[in-house]
Design an enzyme around this catalytic site. Sequence first.
Site, PDB file in Angstrom:
ATOM      1  N   LYS A 121     -34.958 -63.656  31.594  1.00 14.77           N
ATOM      2  CA  LYS A 121     -34.849 -64.310  32.840  1.00 14.77           C
ATOM      3  C   LYS A 121     -33.658 -65.436  32.599  1.00 14.77           C
ATOM      4  O   LYS A 121     -32.743 -65.441  33.403  1.00 14.77           O
ATOM      5  CB  LYS A 121     -36.069 -65.065  33.248  1.00 14.77           C
ATOM      6  CG  LYS A 121     -36.118 -65.539  34.542  1.00 14.77           C
ATOM      7  CD  LYS A 121     -37.486 -66.102  35.052  1.00 14.77           C
ATOM      8  CE  LYS A 121     -38.533 -64.810  35.110  1.00 14.77           C
ATOM      9  NZ  LYS A 121     -39.698 -65.248  35.066  1.00 14.77           N
ATOM     10  N   ARG A 139     -40.858 -71.605  34.367  1.00 13.70           N
ATOM     11  CA  ARG A 139     -41.043 -70.073  34.194  1.00 13.70           C
ATOM     12  C   ARG A 139     -41.016 -69.715  32.796  1.00 13.70           C
ATOM     13  O   ARG A 139     -40.164 -70.010  32.024  1.00 13.70           O
ATOM     14  CB  ARG A 139     -40.152 -69.169  35.078  1.00 13.70           C
ATOM     15  CG  ARG A 139     -40.044 -69.612  36.399  1.00 13.70           C
ATOM     16  CD  ARG A 139     -38.820 -69.150  37.133  1.00 13.70           C
ATOM     17  NE  ARG A 139     -38.748 -69.526  38.608  1.00 13.70           N
ATOM     18  CZ  ARG A 139     -39.363 -68.690  39.551  1.00 13.70           C
ATOM     19  NH1 ARG A 139     -39.882 -67.590  39.451  1.00 13.70           N
ATOM     20  NH2 ARG A 139     -39.183 -69.228  40.883  1.00 13.70           N
ATOM     21  N   GLY A 182     -45.633 -60.514  34.907  1.00 11.87           N
ATOM     22  CA  GLY A 182     -46.596 -61.010  35.211  1.00 11.87           C
ATOM     23  C   GLY A 182     -47.694 -61.363  34.286  1.00 11.87           C
ATOM     24  O   GLY A 182     -48.663 -61.823  34.198  1.00 11.87           O
ATOM     25  N   MET A 187     -47.253 -63.717  31.581  1.00 14.02           N
ATOM     26  CA  MET A 187     -47.310 -64.993  31.403  1.00 14.02           C
ATOM     27  C   MET A 187     -47.311 -66.061  32.498  1.00 14.02           C
ATOM     28  O   MET A 187     -47.190 -65.441  33.425  1.00 14.02           O
ATOM     29  CB  MET A 187     -46.201 -65.305  30.395  1.00 14.02           C
ATOM     30  CG  MET A 187     -46.235 -64.654  29.132  1.00 14.02           C
ATOM     31  SD  MET A 187     -45.045 -64.960  27.951  1.00 14.02           S
ATOM     32  CE  MET A 187     -43.636 -64.103  28.372  1.00 14.02           C
ATOM     33  N   ARG A 243     -33.143 -58.076  36.782  1.00 15.90           N
ATOM     34  CA  ARG A 243     -33.175 -57.490  35.501  1.00 15.90           C
ATOM     35  C   ARG A 243     -33.142 -55.926  35.747  1.00 15.90           C
ATOM     36  O   ARG A 243     -33.005 -55.488  36.843  1.00 15.90           O
ATOM     37  CB  ARG A 243     -34.519 -57.896  35.053  1.00 15.90           C
ATOM     38  CG  ARG A 243     -35.841 -57.113  35.887  1.00 15.90           C
ATOM     39  CD  ARG A 243     -37.019 -57.713  35.295  1.00 15.90           C
ATOM     40  NE  ARG A 243     -38.051 -57.531  36.389  1.00 15.90           N
ATOM     41  CZ  ARG A 243     -39.049 -57.878  36.448  1.00 15.90           C
ATOM     42  NH1 ARG A 243     -39.270 -59.065  35.823  1.00 15.90           N
ATOM     43  NH2 ARG A 243     -39.871 -57.875  37.441  1.00 15.90           N
ATOM     44  N   HIS A 253     -47.874 -55.484  42.071  1.00  8.95           N
ATOM     45  CA  HIS A 253     -47.992 -55.437  40.524  1.00  8.95           C
ATOM     46  C   HIS A 253     -48.697 -53.970  40.114  1.00  8.95           C
ATOM     47  O   HIS A 253     -48.057 -53.364  39.293  1.00  8.95           O
ATOM     48  CB  HIS A 253     -49.228 -56.476  40.274  1.00  8.95           C
ATOM     49  CG  HIS A 253     -49.703 -56.361  38.776  1.00  8.95           C
ATOM     50  ND1 HIS A 253     -50.568 -55.379  38.466  1.00  8.95           N
ATOM     51  CD2 HIS A 253     -49.104 -56.833  37.566  1.00  8.95           C
ATOM     52  CE1 HIS A 253     -50.624 -55.401  37.137  1.00  8.95           C
ATOM     53  NE2 HIS A 253     -49.531 -56.395  36.693  1.00  8.95           N
ATOM     54  N   SER A 305     -40.842 -25.145   6.695  1.00  2.97           N
ATOM     55  CA  SER A 305     -41.194 -25.772   7.827  1.00  2.97           C
ATOM     56  C   SER A 305     -42.112 -26.969   7.310  1.00  2.97           C
ATOM     57  O   SER A 305     -43.257 -26.635   6.916  1.00  2.97           O
ATOM     58  CB  SER A 305     -41.689 -25.126   8.696  1.00  2.97           C
ATOM     59  OG  SER A 305     -42.166 -25.602   9.875  1.00  2.97           O
ATOM     60  N   CYS A 358     -42.865 -28.610  11.985  1.00  2.00           N
ATOM     61  CA  CYS A 358     -43.757 -27.951  13.466  1.00  2.00           C
ATOM     62  C   CYS A 358     -44.965 -28.594  13.385  1.00  2.00           C
ATOM     63  O   CYS A 358     -45.765 -28.301  14.225  1.00  2.00           O
ATOM     64  CB  CYS A 358     -43.962 -26.486  12.959  1.00  2.00           C
ATOM     65  SG  CYS A 358     -44.850 -26.111  11.476  1.00  2.00           S
ATOM     66  N   TYR A 373     -33.806 -27.928  12.419  1.00  2.00           N
ATOM     67  CA  TYR A 373     -34.497 -27.942  13.926  1.00  2.00           C
ATOM     68  C   TYR A 373     -35.848 -28.657  13.902  1.00  2.00           C
ATOM     69  O   TYR A 373     -36.459 -28.878  12.877  1.00  2.00           O
ATOM     70  CB  TYR A 373     -35.063 -26.393  14.270  1.00  2.00           C
ATOM     71  CG  TYR A 373     -35.847 -25.825  13.475  1.00  2.00           C
ATOM     72  CD1 TYR A 373     -37.197 -25.781  14.016  1.00  2.00           C
ATOM     73  CD2 TYR A 373     -35.683 -25.018  12.443  1.00  2.00           C
ATOM     74  CE1 TYR A 373     -38.201 -25.293  13.184  1.00  2.00           C
ATOM     75  CE2 TYR A 373     -36.378 -24.284  11.701  1.00  2.00           C
ATOM     76  CZ  TYR A 373     -37.623 -24.404  12.193  1.00  2.00           C
ATOM     77  OH  TYR A 373     -38.677 -23.729  11.544  1.00  2.00           O
TER      78      TYR A 373
HETATM   79  C1  PEP Z   1     -49.431 -29.043  10.304  1.00  2.00           C
HETATM   80  O1  PEP Z   1     -50.385 -29.099   9.462  1.00  2.00           O
HETATM   81  O2  PEP Z   1     -48.626 -29.826  10.634  1.00  2.00           O
HETATM   82  C2  PEP Z   1     -49.395 -27.910  11.201  1.00  2.00           C
HETATM   83  C3  PEP Z   1     -48.449 -27.360  12.011  1.00  2.00           C
HETATM   84  O3  PEP Z   1     -50.321 -26.848  10.928  1.00  2.00           O
HETATM   85  P1  PEP Z   1     -51.758 -27.222  11.755  1.00  2.00           P
HETATM   86  O4  PEP Z   1     -51.681 -28.039  12.555  1.00  2.00           O
HETATM   87  O5  PEP Z   1     -52.165 -25.851  12.297  1.00  2.00           O
HETATM   88  O6  PEP Z   1     -52.636 -27.390  10.467  1.00  2.00           O
END
Ligand code: PEP
Length: 902
Positions: free
Chosen positions: A26, A96, A105, A107, A340, A462, A784, A851, A871
């Site tokens: 502000k 303020r 809102g 503070m 803002r 709000h 992975s 993954c 990836y």
């Molecule tokens: C993991 O362990 O990150 C994974 C992808 O396998 P899961 O969650 O199936 O054990």
Amino acid sequence: MTKYVYFFGAGRAEGSSVMRNLLGGKGCELAEMTNLGIPVPPGFTITTQAWVHRQRAGRQWPEGLWDQIVEHLGRLEQVADARFGDRERPLLVSVRSGARVSMPGMMETILNLGLNDATVEGLAARTGNERFAWDCYRRFITMFASVVLDIRRDVFEEPLAALKSRLGLRTDAEIPAGELRKLVQTYHDEITARSGTPFPQDVREQLRLAVDSVFDSWFAKKATEYRRIHGVPEDWGTAVTIMTMVFGNLGDTSGTGVGFTRDPRTGEARFYAEFLPNAQGEDVVAGIRTPMPIEALRERMPAAYTELLEIAARLERHYKDMQDIEFTVQEGKLYLLQTRSGKRSARAAVKVAVDLEKEHVIDQHTAILRVRPPEVNEAIRPVFEERERTAAIADGRLLARGLPAAPGAAVGQVVFDPDRAVEWAKSGQQVILVRPETSPEDVAGMYASQGIVTSRGGRTSHAAVVAVGMGKACIVGAADLTIDEAHRVFTVGGRSVREGDVISVDGGTGEVILGAVSTVEGQLGDEFRELLGWADFYRRNGGLGVRANADTPADAERARAFGAEGIGLVRTEHMFFAPDRLPIVREMIMALDQPTRRSALERLRPVQRADFIGIFRAMDGLPVTIRLLDPPLHEFLPNWKEYKEMIEEKSRLEALGTNPEEQRRLGAMIEAVERLREANPMLGHRGCRLGITHPEIYGMQARAIIEAACTVAEQGVRVEPEIMIPLTGTVGEMKETFEQTRRVADGVIAEMGVHVKYLVGTMIEVPRAALIAQKIAEHAEFFSFGTNDLTQLAFGYSRDDVAKFLPKYLDMGLVPADPFSILDQEGVGELISLGIDRGRRRRPDLKIGICGEHGGEASSVEFCYKVGMNYVSCSPYLIPGARLAAAQARIRDRIAGGDDLR
Ligand code: PEP
Ligand code: MG
């Protein structure tokens, strides 16, 4: 001497936008606007550094702070042509709060400070409006007493309400001056009785106490809660801005309002604002009075309206972003009180970024950096299934239509208080919070709810502003709802809806519907495609690929539609849980000899093959990583509760001496459950350990994968299976499963005579595997990172039991975030870095991905980019966000490296 106070006024300011950390959002923007020549009431800002020094000294003011305040008060008196505490020309100020980041809102603010029994008369004389002066005074006393003296507001609101009812008046504005004067005396008496000392008449004393309380309001419960939810550091503290009062409540040529330079729900480029004539700002923000559309200002004060529009456009061009502004008109003269960057829905965030690029205000990479990755995921949020919605309305289940304040469709049980919302949500229920209006105390309850409905308040109330920021469906001003909080029920059109009843709300249309209406996924609109297209351009140029975790052809198709460039994880066990397959899987598990087991597996093979064929077709031309069976076999057997029921049923049948066939079946199942039970299943007989002790299971799966690949390849589908071994921890495990899989796969390729390229790799999810990655990579053709298990094993926190202690750990700050959601870069991340380095030492072109759940979380994606993964792979719904996060990581990296991206 440290400078703690910065002045703004008379067209010049000591601060500017770049001093956000010191002056708060502000304070720095008021200074910036002053320098731009925009009309801002003059004032000064006490820095966050003063807060920090005071905090460190146990709430003792740093040396020189008070003197600097007094000095700046003098400057203010000069430019405002009024004197603080003067009976003739009293200077009134607002005090303020204002942190580095906006905490709307959360503070405290005190208005009209500088009034006392003498100056109120001066104000009355100067304005020629005695009623107004006394109204300001009673408001000031109420605020001061509640914020500074800690006396509850209702102590003051009750006599006010009683007065109105005695006089038969509807609004505060109708109370005559004489009555207000008496009311103020009542307030004085209350304060003396409750605090033991009279209300301070010394205006400097008022100011000193007010600044102290605003400093302390950083630690108010609601502010602390807000910081926890939004990850704002505790030690930032707040600045305090002291600003000359301007009055929106000086009659019909005055008023106050808030506005957005674009529509915060849709992003549409039109001024979206509301105005309340003859009112002070607190009335609008608190949702006490429902404001009017901005056209009300155009009709009443066309010159102020035109000026406001010009300023709004200027501010947007200056800040190169959509602004949220507060303004007041005092007797026809416009003042800006705040600007803002505006909170906006996910949809609006994308549209505003893309439109600003098209308008040549920002460039493409700035547009990409403007949108938070979770926002693009939110934008594919559900809407009601249209046929069901129409049917529900035709059935008369439409309860009300309020103002659509934040998009998204939500279904849940009605709750009337925020604490209950939190409680029910914790036990897994979906709730919709229904309130007359919300206040900052309700934030935790709003966060826990699927959606929010209020019966009062406008689109800038709000509830609306907070819900938009949180990405919750929200409807405000549903005036037909009569809410009886005490009895936990609302009535509408003669119907009653009780706490616990299910309603469906659509924050995009404002509809409140009784009962559940199914929801369907939202669609990626044109702006989304455009923004993600730009993101892909920056990302692909040397950045991360984005794949999906998908277990079925339908998931694979959805993932592809969201932009997946392959599948990074097919969890084959999910196919085993399908109701038509589970009996065969159980037969296979319970088989006591190899031939029975093989026969069950033979029946599973065509089913698995069909699944893979579907997925390969959906992903034609893209890589698909299929993981062999991972969970311990007992997961496919009856659970503990069913097991106990089976024992009871078996005893019952035995006692009756009936149904021997069923007794035998139950007996075998009970025996299998007992035989396979493990003390530590997560560390037990699972992953590649299963493949080694039961090679026929992995053999069947490898065969099904390659048969499916050959089948579709013959039909012209381009297929690239990657067979993945789970939970590898030793080079022996890797070698054994690798060779076993290759033998089967090459055998199938030879049998079917179709040339299919495939890889055999492994998940890295056991810390030991990361540490010996160079040896694992002697065999594994890709890695992975399974960061779910890797986190579990690195911390030693059971994935299934973490809820018992993690919330406490988070509260106490023992861990900065849930490591199962946000990758722990310090520990788990170190294992990943090591694993990548060592793996690539052996195999420089090793393909590496992630993954675990972290693959869809923005900060984790950035980490994956930095450590050189190829990836990330995540749930289909998180793909758009991951594409954006990966692009942002790449852009930030290039900017840091000094690249000119244009
Ligand atoms: C993991 O362990 O990150 C994974 C992808 O396998 P899961 O969650 O199936 O054990
Ligand atoms: Mg795992």
